[in-house]
Write a protein that holds these residues in place. Structure first.
Motif, PDB file in Angstrom:
ATOM      1  N   ARG A  48      39.438  37.818  31.511  1.00  0.00           N
ATOM      2  CA  ARG A  48      40.350  37.111  30.593  1.00  0.00           C
ATOM      3  C   ARG A  48      39.671  35.922  29.917  1.00  0.00           C
ATOM      4  O   ARG A  48      40.292  34.917  29.624  1.00  0.00           O
ATOM      5  CB  ARG A  48      41.619  36.625  31.309  1.00  0.00           C
ATOM      6  N   ILE A  73      32.575  50.305  31.780  1.00  0.00           N
ATOM      7  CA  ILE A  73      32.627  48.909  31.328  1.00  0.00           C
ATOM      8  C   ILE A  73      33.356  48.109  32.400  1.00  0.00           C
ATOM      9  O   ILE A  73      34.373  48.566  32.937  1.00  0.00           O
ATOM     10  CB  ILE A  73      33.302  48.758  29.936  1.00  0.00           C
ATOM     11  N   MET A  87      42.455  35.631  24.322  1.00  0.00           N
ATOM     12  CA  MET A  87      41.634  34.444  24.071  1.00  0.00           C
ATOM     13  C   MET A  87      40.188  34.867  23.795  1.00  0.00           C
ATOM     14  O   MET A  87      39.646  35.687  24.514  1.00  0.00           O
ATOM     15  CB  MET A  87      41.678  33.544  25.299  1.00  0.00           C
ATOM     16  N   VAL A 113      33.870  43.793  34.001  1.00  0.00           N
ATOM     17  CA  VAL A 113      33.573  42.355  33.990  1.00  0.00           C
ATOM     18  C   VAL A 113      33.858  41.834  35.397  1.00  0.00           C
ATOM     19  O   VAL A 113      34.832  42.268  36.047  1.00  0.00           O
ATOM     20  CB  VAL A 113      34.462  41.632  32.935  1.00  0.00           C
ATOM     21  N   GLY A 121      35.014  41.059  28.061  1.00  0.00           N
ATOM     22  CA  GLY A 121      35.201  42.501  27.869  1.00  0.00           C
ATOM     23  C   GLY A 121      35.266  42.856  26.388  1.00  0.00           C
ATOM     24  O   GLY A 121      34.659  43.829  25.940  1.00  0.00           O
ATOM     25  N   ARG A 122      35.976  42.023  25.633  1.00  0.00           N
ATOM     26  CA  ARG A 122      36.093  42.271  24.189  1.00  0.00           C
ATOM     27  C   ARG A 122      34.730  42.209  23.506  1.00  0.00           C
ATOM     28  O   ARG A 122      34.377  43.048  22.691  1.00  0.00           O
ATOM     29  CB  ARG A 122      37.039  41.223  23.585  1.00  0.00           C
ATOM     30  N   GLY A 177      37.419  36.796  27.359  1.00  0.00           N
ATOM     31  CA  GLY A 177      36.919  37.413  26.135  1.00  0.00           C
ATOM     32  C   GLY A 177      35.625  38.189  26.303  1.00  0.00           C
ATOM     33  O   GLY A 177      35.074  38.703  25.325  1.00  0.00           O
ATOM     34  N   ASN A 198      45.736  51.734  34.402  1.00  0.00           N
ATOM     35  CA  ASN A 198      44.832  50.641  34.025  1.00  0.00           C
ATOM     36  C   ASN A 198      45.254  50.036  32.673  1.00  0.00           C
ATOM     37  O   ASN A 198      44.645  50.272  31.639  1.00  0.00           O
ATOM     38  CB  ASN A 198      43.387  51.164  33.962  1.00  0.00           C
TER      39      ASN A 198
HETATM   40  C1  LIG Z   1      39.088  45.952  31.431  1.00  0.00           C
HETATM   41  C2  LIG Z   1      38.163  44.747  31.566  1.00  0.00           C
HETATM   42  C3  LIG Z   1      36.717  45.182  31.300  1.00  0.00           C
HETATM   43  C4  LIG Z   1      38.555  43.671  30.525  1.00  0.00           C
HETATM   44  O1  LIG Z   1      37.609  42.619  30.596  1.00  0.00           O
HETATM   45  P1  LIG Z   1      37.999  41.101  30.255  1.00  0.00           P
HETATM   46  O2  LIG Z   1      36.741  40.354  30.070  1.00  0.00           O
HETATM   47  O3  LIG Z   1      38.954  40.578  31.253  1.00  0.00           O
HETATM   48  O4  LIG Z   1      38.762  41.311  28.869  1.00  0.00           O
HETATM   49  P2  LIG Z   1      38.997  40.215  27.720  1.00  0.00           P
HETATM   50  O5  LIG Z   1      39.182  38.859  28.326  1.00  0.00           O
HETATM   51  O6  LIG Z   1      37.947  40.378  26.694  1.00  0.00           O
HETATM   52  O7  LIG Z   1      40.392  40.712  27.148  1.00  0.00           O
HETATM   53  C5  LIG Z   1      40.466  41.507  25.982  1.00  0.00           C
HETATM   54  C6  LIG Z   1      41.859  42.094  25.864  1.00  0.00           C
HETATM   55  O8  LIG Z   1      42.075  43.060  26.887  1.00  0.00           O
HETATM   56  C7  LIG Z   1      43.441  43.016  27.303  1.00  0.00           C
HETATM   57  N1  LIG Z   1      43.492  42.612  28.692  1.00  0.00           N
HETATM   58  C8  LIG Z   1      42.461  42.221  29.473  1.00  0.00           C
HETATM   59  N2  LIG Z   1      42.902  41.987  30.737  1.00  0.00           N
HETATM   60  C9  LIG Z   1      44.215  42.235  30.731  1.00  0.00           C
HETATM   61  C10 LIG Z   1      45.223  42.180  31.740  1.00  0.00           C
HETATM   62  N3  LIG Z   1      44.935  41.836  32.997  1.00  0.00           N
HETATM   63  N4  LIG Z   1      46.482  42.530  31.392  1.00  0.00           N
HETATM   64  C11 LIG Z   1      46.788  42.909  30.140  1.00  0.00           C
HETATM   65  N5  LIG Z   1      45.874  42.961  29.124  1.00  0.00           N
HETATM   66  C12 LIG Z   1      44.609  42.628  29.429  1.00  0.00           C
HETATM   67  C13 LIG Z   1      44.137  42.001  26.424  1.00  0.00           C
HETATM   68  O9  LIG Z   1      44.621  42.684  25.286  1.00  0.00           O
HETATM   69  C14 LIG Z   1      42.968  41.085  26.068  1.00  0.00           C
HETATM   70  O10 LIG Z   1      43.181  40.368  24.886  1.00  0.00           O
HETATM   71  P3  LIG Z   1      43.913  38.929  24.961  1.00  0.00           P
HETATM   72  O11 LIG Z   1      43.154  38.139  25.992  1.00  0.00           O
HETATM   73  O12 LIG Z   1      43.744  38.416  23.574  1.00  0.00           O
HETATM   74  O13 LIG Z   1      45.317  39.200  25.383  1.00  0.00           O
HETATM   75  C15 LIG Z   1      38.291  44.094  32.987  1.00  0.00           C
HETATM   76  O14 LIG Z   1      39.668  43.909  33.268  1.00  0.00           O
HETATM   77  C16 LIG Z   1      37.653  44.902  34.096  1.00  0.00           C
HETATM   78  O15 LIG Z   1      36.470  44.782  34.372  1.00  0.00           O
HETATM   79  N6  LIG Z   1      38.453  45.744  34.780  1.00  0.00           N
HETATM   80  C17 LIG Z   1      37.946  46.538  35.890  1.00  0.00           C
HETATM   81  C18 LIG Z   1      37.050  47.654  35.403  1.00  0.00           C
HETATM   82  C19 LIG Z   1      37.789  48.588  34.474  1.00  0.00           C
HETATM   83  O16 LIG Z   1      38.960  48.895  34.662  1.00  0.00           O
HETATM   84  N7  LIG Z   1      37.069  49.053  33.435  1.00  0.00           N
HETATM   85  C20 LIG Z   1      37.623  49.965  32.464  1.00  0.00           C
HETATM   86  C21 LIG Z   1      37.516  51.356  32.949  1.00  0.00           C
HETATM   87  S1  LIG Z   1      38.223  52.523  31.821  1.00  0.00           S
END
Ligand SMILES: CC(C)(COP(=O)(O)OP(=O)(O)OC[C@H]1O[C@@H](n2cnc3c(N)ncnc32)[C@H](O)[C@@H]1OP(=O)(O)O)[C@@H](O)C(=O)NCCC(=O)NCCS
Length: 168
Positions: free
Chosen positions: A83, A75, A1, A77, A87-88, A85, A114
């Motif tokens: 979820r 990185i 999303m 969030v 992170g994207r 958008g 992860n």
């Molecule tokens: C990884 C992270 C930064 C993603 O941030 P987010 O704002 O939730 O991500 P988005 O909402 O922009 O999602 C973008 C895409 O990432 C993927 N994604 C994000 N969370 C996901 C989940 N829990 N399971 C599967 N795919 C996921 C999906 O492909 C998603 O696209 P979609 O929503 O169209 O399916 C977040 O989960 C986070 O902070 N995690 C902990 C820290 C971390 O692991 N950082 C990376 C270290 S390498």
């Protein structure tokens, strides 16, 4: 999303630090220290940004610019804002900053477990190139080393709805 949140990006600075450390602790098994973030503020090769909704820091991320490469350093969030958008949009912003500074390629490392982060990176054209066995000593977990060899091409093909850059 894709989020319609009003998101702004700012360079990491001291007033952001408390919230950034809170998010960091909630996001990682082995969180960065306060000193590590302060280092990012001072290190000339580091570009490190926070994402804000209004006055609230909801995420952050950065990279080190080395020659024609951007090494994504961190990185995250806030758990309450995942979820949506963010992170994207954060990653897109970092890659745009990298291209603006002359980077052609980007790399990062991610834990094998992860999946959320891997999915995000894959959607930006990152591919697993190497596996570093037992790289994360806290749990003896493998690191996947991912590369995107043409970040400008990825960005040209991406949904480029992005946030405003606010004064730093
Ligand atoms: C990884 C992270 C930064 C993603 O941030 P987010 O704002 O939730 O991500 P988005 O909402 O922009 O999602 C973008 C895409 O990432 C993927 N994604 C994000 N969370 C996901 C989940 N829990 N399971 C599967 N795919 C996921 C999906 O492909 C998603 O696209 P979609 O929503 O169209 O399916 C977040 O989960 C986070 O902070 N995690 C902990 C820290 C971390 O692991 N950082 C990376 C270290 S390498």
């Amino acid at each position: 999303m894709t989020s319609t949140l009003e998101l702004t990006f700012q360079k990491l600075s001291m007033p952001h630090l408390e919230t950034v450390l809170e998010i960091e602790r909630q996001s990682f098994k082995t969180p960065w220290s306060k000193f590590a973030f302060i280092h990012e503020m001072r290190f000339e090769r580091s570009v490190f940004k926070v994402a804000k909704v209004g006055d609230h820091v909801v995420g952050y991320g950065g990279f080190w610019h080395v020659l024609d490469e951007a090494h994504i350093s961190n990185i995250a969030v806030h758990p309450d804002h995942r979820r949506k958008g963010i992170g994207r949009r954060l990653l897109s912003h970092l890659l745009e900053e990298a291209v603006a500074r002359g980077a052609l390629k980007a790399t990062l490392e991610v834990r094998r477990s992860n999946i959320a982060a891997q999915k995000l990176y894959e959607s930006f054209g990152f591919k697993i190139v190497t596996v570093r066995k037992y790289y994360y000593s806290d749990e003896n977990e493998d690191a996947l080393i991912m590369w995107n060899d043409d970040i400008a091409a990825t960005l040209a093909g991406a949904d480029s709805r992005n946030a405003l850059e606010t004064p730093e």
